[in-house]
Design an enzyme around this catalytic site. Structure first.
Site, short mmCIF file in Angstrom:
data_model
loop_
_atom_site.label_atom_id
_atom_site.label_comp_id
_atom_site.label_asym_id
_atom_site.label_seq_id
_atom_site.Cartn_x
_atom_site.Cartn_y
_atom_site.Cartn_z
CB CYS C 124 -13.03 56.58 -89.90
SG CYS C 124 -13.39 55.19 -88.79
CD GLU C 127 -16.46 64.38 -91.82
OE1 GLU C 127 -17.15 65.25 -92.06
OE2 GLU C 127 -15.36 64.13 -91.06
CD GLU C 363 -12.43 50.75 -101.10
OE1 GLU C 363 -11.54 51.23 -101.68
OE2 GLU C 363 -12.65 49.72 -100.43
#
Lengths: 260, 328, 382
Positions: C124, C127, C363
Site C-alpha cells: 500500500c 494514494e 510499479e
C-alpha cells in the site's frame, strides 16, 4: 511395497522432428528430451501406491544418454520418488526395445522390486514392446494396457482393469509383477518449486547395461521420414449448413473415397 | 528359401479379429508364392477360428489345448507362441497390432530370442533382414527399422494391410506343443470380461471412422451431436482432453498424447482447436475432416478438409445428409 | 564472457512454470478476463506449488529464488495471463519490505504463515492524490504511546479485497516529505481498515484492485518496519527489487502476442498466399521479434546485475520501461496482423493489448522510469 518405475526421456511433443542428413534416424540435435506423458502417469501411479501402503518406496530408473536420463530422473525425484538410477548403455542399445529391456533388467535386479511400472508405450516410438520383454527377462508376469491399478490389502494382490478389444477385463495378480500402464487415466501431479530445486542436488546412481551377443537378434533404425507437409485443409465454401454437408459427403465419397 | 511364417490368431467373439486376417495377408506375401503360413489358435472357440484361417489360405493350424494358458497372464501364452514358432520352423511370427498382439510381441521376442517391432504398416525382406515401417512420434514421422538376427516378431497395425483373397483350404490341425509354464506366470487371474455393448459402435482403437468432439461443443448435453453423427457413420466416438477432463465423457474416449492414438481411414474433429496434445493422437489418420467456428484453429493445418462454421448447424446437417445417402 | 544459456536447473524451473501456465491458467484466461473473475482456485494452486512467494527465503518456507529465476517464472506465467500473474506475484511486492527491513523476530512472525498457507498480502503505497510522487503521500501516522494511529486512503492496491496483510507507507510529518515516512505491517483484522470495492479495469481483469481506507487504525510499534523516516527509502529499495519482474511480465505478454501473430500469419491467406509471405507482415513480425528478444535480454541482464549484489537501479528501470513499451507495441502489431479479427474479443490478441498497457503504468510509471534512467545516466557525465 518396493516399486520400480521405468522412465524414458522422449522428445518434447512440441519438437519439430527431422531426420539426420543420412536419413536413417531422428536427428536429436537441439531437441529437448522430457518425461513423457505416459511415464508421468506411471510415476503418479507409483506415488499413489506409495502413499496408500505405509513403508513403500519408489525407485526411478531410466536408460539413455546421461544428459537426458538425469533430467528425467530429477523430474521424478522432484515429484516424490525416493531414489534414481541412470542406466548407461552403448547408443545401439538405446535403439532396440529388447536391448532396452535388458538394460532395465540390469538396474532392476540391483533394486528391491515388488512391482515394476512402465508407461504404456514411450511417447516417441510407441512400441509397447518393453513391458512384455522385461517381464520375460525377469521371469515375472506382465500386463500392458492396465488401467485403474489398485492394491487390495486383504488379498495382498494387485487389482486392475485392461481395456482390450474383447472388452473391459478385470484382473488380480500377486506380486512381483511388471505392469505397463494405459493412457493417463490419473492426473499426474506437478512438482513443487522447492522440490525441483532440491532434486537438483539428489544423487543419481549409475548402472551399466550389458552388451548382447554380436550376432544376436536386434533391430536398428534404417530410415526416418517426415510425411509430406500437410498443406492445410481444403476449406469447403458454403451458403447453408445443408450445402456444406452435401459438399463434404460428396468429397468424402468421390475424392477421398472413404465414404460410404 | 521360403521363409515360414506363423500367424497368432486373435480371438474375437466366436472367430478371429479382423486384424488377424490382415496379418495372414501380409504373411502370404512375406512367405512367398508357396511359402508355408501356419496359424496358432487358442482352444476355446477354435473351430470357427480354424475355419476362418482356412478361408484365408492358411494350410496348417496349431491349437493350444491347455486351458491354463487362456485366462492366464500374457506370459503363459508367450511361451506357447514361442514353442509353436519353433515347431513350424518359423522365421517370422506375426500378430495383429491390437492390445492383445502388442502386449504379447515383446514377451514372445524374448522367449523365442527374436528381434521385434510393433505396429508395422509395411513389411519387406532385405536379404535375411526384415524391414518394418511404422508411424512414430504420434504420426509426425515414419520410421523404417531393420530387424536382424534371423528370427522376427512383428505386430501389424490395424487397417494397414488388406484382407487376403486366396482360395480357401481345409487346414490340417495339430496340438500346439505344450511346455511347462512357470507357476509364477499362472498366479494372475482374470476375474471377468465385460464385453463392450454391441450397440455402442466399434472400439476406438480399431474403428475405420472416428468422430471426435472437443471443447467447442460447449456442454455435455451437446455431445450427442457428435454421437449422432458417429452413429450415422457407424463410427467410434472420441473426445479431446478438454472434454474428458471436464468429465463430459469418460477418459477412455480421449484421443491424444495422454489418451489413445488412433489411425482410422476417416477422422472427423468437431469443435477441436488442434492442440499438439490432441494432434499427435490422430495425425496418422488417412483423411482428416475438421469442423470449427474459428477459421484460424490449428486443426485446419493438419486437416485435409475443413468447414469453418457453427458446429451446432453443420453437424446436424451432416448427420442428416449421411443418413439420406445411406438410406437410413 | 557472459553466458546466455540456461542451466538445466533454470530450465526445469521455467518448464514447471510453463506447464502450470499452460494447463492451469490458459484454459481460464479468457473467461476470467470477460467476467473480471478473481480465480482464487488458480492462485491457491500456484501457492501450493511454490509459485507465489518466490522471493521469500527457504528458511521461512518460501521458494527463495534469485531474481533471474523469478523472472523466468514470471515470463511464463504472464504468457498465459498478465492479470493472473499480477495477482500471483503481488505477494512478492508486499512482502519485500519485510524481507528488506524487518527484524528477525518480525520476519518469523509474518513470513512463515504466508508460505505454509494461502494468504495474500498487499503493498500500500499509491494514494488518490498521487502515485509517482511518493514523497507527497498523505496517509498520516500519529504516535500514541506504544501505538501508531493510521488515517488516510490508498488506491490501486493489488489483491486488497482478498489480502490478509498490508504493508503500508504513511507519513509522520508531511512537511518532512521523504524523510517523514515510515512503513507498517497491518493485518486485515485491524479495526478501521476497509478495502474498497473491486475496481472495473481495462485489463488485468483476473486480478483484483481496490482502495484501502484507514480510519484510526491502531498499529503496535512492534509492527513498524525499520525506523521512522526510513519508509520512503524502503519503498524505493523494494521497487528496485520488484521492477525487473515487471519487465519479465511484459516480455511474457509480448511473446504471447508474437506467437499468436506468427501462427495466424502462416494460416491466414490474402491475394492467394499466407499473409506471412507478404513483406508488410514479415517486417511487422521481424520488428516484433526484435522487441521481444531485446526485452528478455534486458530483463535477464537487470536480474543478473541485482543478483550479483549491485543495486541495478539503472538496469531494472531500463528493463521495465523498455519491455513494457515493447509489450504494448507488440500487442498492437499483433492486433494489426489479425486485422478485423484482432479487434474481436473472440480472439486472444486484444486482451494482450489491454493487459500490456498496465505494465507501462504500475510499479513506477514509465515517465518516472525515464526520469530515473536520465538521472543515473547523467551522473556518469557530471
Amino acid at each position: 511395497m518396493e516399486i520400480v518405475v521405468c522412465l524414458k526421456p522422449v522428445p518434447d511433443a512440441e519438437t519439430r522432428a527431422r531426420p539426420l542428413p543420412d536419413g536413417t534416424r531422428f536427428d536429436p540435435e537441439g531437441v529437448k528430451f522430457v518425461l513423457a506423458g505416459y511415464d508421468e502417469s506411471a510415476v503418479e501411479q507409483a506415488l499413489l501406491l506409495k502413499e496408500a501402503i505405509p513403508g513403500s518406496a519408489v525407485h526411478a530408473i531410466s536408460l539413455g544418454a546421461r544428459s537426458r536420463t538425469d533430467e528425467v530422473l530429477r523430474a521424478a525425484i522432484a515429484l516424490g520418488c525416493d531414489s534414481a538410477t541412470a542406466i548407461e548403455a552403448s547408443p545401439a542399445a538405446f535403439e532396440d526395445p529388447i536391448a532396452v529391456a535388458a538394460g532395465l533388467r540390469a538396474a532392476i535386479e540391483g533394486l528391491p522390486h515388488d512391482l515394476v511400472l512402465l508407461g504404456k508405450q514411450s511417447g516417441d516410438e510407441e512400441e509397447g514392446l518393453v513391458p512384455g520383454a522385461l517381464g520375460e527377462l525377469l521371469g515375472l508376469p506382465h500386463f500392458g494396457f492396465v488401467v485403474d491399478l489398485r492394491w487390495d490389502a486383504t488379498s495382498q494382490r494387485l487389482r486392475f482393469g485392461r481395456s482390450t478389444e474383447a472388452g473391459e477385463e478385470s484382473w488380480e495378480a500377486p506380486l512381483p509383477c511388471v505392469i505397463g500402464l494405459q493412457q493417463a487415466w490419473n492426473d499426474p501431479r506437478t512438482a513443487k518449486l522447492p522440490a525441483i530445486l532440491k532434486s537438483r542436488r539428489a544423487p543419481i546412481a549409475t548402472v551399466r547395461a550389458p552388451t548382447g551377443p554380436p550376432e544376436g537378434p536386434t533391430s536398428e533404425p534404417a530410415r526416418f521420414e517426415l510425411p509430406p507437409p500437410r498443406t492445410g485443409a481444403k476449406m469447403i465454401e458454403y451458403r447453408t449448413p445443408a450445402e456444406a454437408a452435401t459438399k463434404l459427403v460428396r468429397i468424402l465419397s468421390e475424392e477421398a473415397k472413404v465414404f460410404p | 528359401m521360403t521363409p515360414s511364417v506363423l500367424v497368432v490368431g486373435e480371438p474375437h467373439g466366436d472367430g478371429l479379429a479382423p486384424v488377424t486376417a490382415e496379418a495372414v495377408g501380409v504373411a502370404h506375401v512375406l512367405a512367398g508364392a508357396d511359402g508355408p503360413v501356419a496359424g496358432l489358435v487358442g482352444g476355446a472357440g477354435s473351430a470357427s477360428a480354424i475355419r476362418e484361417l482356412g478361408q484365408f489360405g492358411v494350410g496348417r493350424v496349431l491349437r493350444i489345448d491347455d486351458p491354463g494358458v487362456e485366462g492366464a497372464s500374457p506370459g503363459a501364452l508367450a511361451r506357447a507362441v514361442a514353442a509353436a514358432a519353433s515347431t513350424v520352423g518359423a522365421r517370422l511370427v506375426l500378430l495383429g497390432g491390437t492390445t492383445f498382439g502388442r502386449d504379447l510381441a515383446g514377451r514372445v521376442a524374448v522367449a523365442w530370442n527374436a528381434a521385434a517391432v510393433n505396429g508395422a504398416t509395411d513389411l519387406r525382406w532385405d536379404g535375411e533382414a526384415l524391414l518394418a515401417r511404422r508411424p512414430v512420434l504420434g504420426g509426425r514421422a515414419t520410421e523404417t527399422r531393420r530387424l536382424l538376427g534371423g528370427r522376427y516378431v512383428v505386430s501389424t497395425r490395424p487397417h494397414a494391410f488388406p484382407v487376403p483373397e486366396r482360395p480357401p483350404v481345409s487346414p490340417s490341425v495339430e496340438a500346439a506343443p505344450a511346455g511347462p509354464v512357470p507357476p509364477l506366470l499362472l498366479g494372475p487371474k482374470r476375474l471377468g470380461v465385460k464385453a463392450v455393448p454391441s450397440g455402442s459402435g466399434p472400439a476406438l482403437a480399431d474403428a475405420a471412422i472416428v468422430v471426435s468432439g472437443g471443447r467447442g461443443v460447449r456442454a455435455p448435453e451437446n455431445f450427442r451431436l457428435v454421437e449422432e453423427l458417429a452413429s450415422a457413420l457407424g463410427a467410434a466416438v472420441g473426445a479431446s482432453r478438454a472434454v474428458t477432463d471436464a468429465g463430459w465423457r469418460p477418459a477412455s474416449l480421449q484421443v491424444g498424447q495422454t489418451g489413445r492414438t488412433v489411425a482410422p481411414q476417416l477422422y472427423i474433429a468437431i469443435g477441436i482447436s488442434g492442440a499438439i496434445q490432441h494432434l499427435v493422437g490422430m495425425m496418422s489418420s488417412r483423411v482428416i475432416v475438421a469442423i470449427n467456428n474459428d477459421p484460424a484453429a490449428s486443426i485446419f493445418r493438419v486437416a485435409d478438409y475443413g468447414i469453418a462454421g457453427d458446429l451446432f448447424e453443420i453437424v446436424p446437417a451432416l448427420t442428416a445428409e449421411v443418413r439420406r445417402v445411406r438410406g437410413t | 564472457m557472459p553466458d546466455f544459456s540456461l542451466s538445466p536447473e533454470l530450465e526445469s524451473l521455467r518448464d514447471m512454470a510453463r506447464k502450470f501456465a499452460r494447463t492451469e491458467m490458459v484454459p481460464h484466461a479468457a473467461e476470467c478476463d470477460r467476467s473480471a473473475r478473481f480465480p482464487e482456485e488458480i492462485y491457491r494452486k500456484a501457492h501450493a506449488l511454490g509459485l507465489m512467494n518466490l522471493n521469500v527465503p527457504a528458511e521461512f518456507g518460501g521458494t527463495g529464488l534469485s531474481l533471474l529465476e523469478q523472472c523466468l517464472i514470471v515470463e511464463e506465467l504472464a504468457y498465459a495471463c498478465g492479470g493472473m500473474t499480477t495477482s500471483i506475484i503481488a505477494n512478492c511486492l508486499a512482502l519485500e519490505p519485510i524481507l528488506l527491513a524487518a527484524s528477525p523476530e518480525q520476519k518469523q512472525r509474518y513470513l512463515p504463515s504466508f508460505c505454509s498457507e494461502y494468504h495474500l498480502a498487499s503493498f500500500c503505497l499509491t494514494e488518490p492524490g498521487g502515485g509517482s510522487d511518493a514523497g507527497a503521500l498523505r496517509t498520516r501516522a500519529r504516535r500514541e504511546g506504544e501505538e501508531y494511529v493510521l488515517d488516510g486512503e490508498k488506491c490501486f492496491i493489488t489483491n486488497a479485497p482478498h489480502a490478509s496483510l498490508y504493508t503500508v507507507f504513511a507519513t509522520l510529518d508531511p512537511a518532512a516529505r521523504h524523510r517523514g515516512i515510515a512503513a507498517f505491517v497491518v493485518p486485515r483484522s485491524a479495526k478501521g481498515l476497509t478495502p474498497g470495492k473491486d475496481e472495473e479495469k481495462m485489463g488485468h481483469r483476473a486480478s483484483s484492485t481496490s482502495t484501502v481506507r484507514f480510519d484510526g487504525v491502531r498499529v503496535p510499534v512492534a509492527d513498524r518496519l525499520g525506523a521512522e523516516g526510513e519508509g520512503f527509502a524502503l519503498a524505493m529499495r523494494t521497487l528496485d527489487q520488484t521492477r525487473t519482474p515487471i519487465g519479465a511480465l511484459a516480455t511474457g505478454i509480448a511473446q504471447a502476442a508474437l506467437d499468436h501473430a506468427a501462427r495466424y500469419a502462416l494460416k491466414r491467406e490474402t491475394f492467394g498466399k499466407p499473409i506471412a509471405e507478404h513483406q508488410a507482415i514479415q517486417i511487422k513480425l521481424a520488428n516484433m521479434a526484435q522487441a521481444v528478444h531485446a526485452s528478455r535480454l534486458l530483463t535477464w541482464h537487470a536480474a543478473w546485475t541485482i543478483d550479483r549484489g549491485q543495486k541495478g537501479t539503472l538496469e531494472s528501470s531500463i528493463a521495465k520501461c523498455f519491455a513494457s513499451d515493447a509489450a504494448l507495441h507488440v500487442a498492437d502489431e499483433a492486433i494489426q496482423t489479425f486485422g478485423g479479427y484482432g479487434y474481436m474479443k473472440e480472439y486472444p490478441v486484444e486482451k494482450l493489448l489491454r493487459d500490456a498497457k498496465l505494465t507501462q503504468i504500475y510499479e513506477g510509471a514509465n515517465e518516472i522510469q525515464r526520469t530515473v534512467i536520465a538521472r543515473e545516466l547523467l551522473r556518469g557525465y557530471a
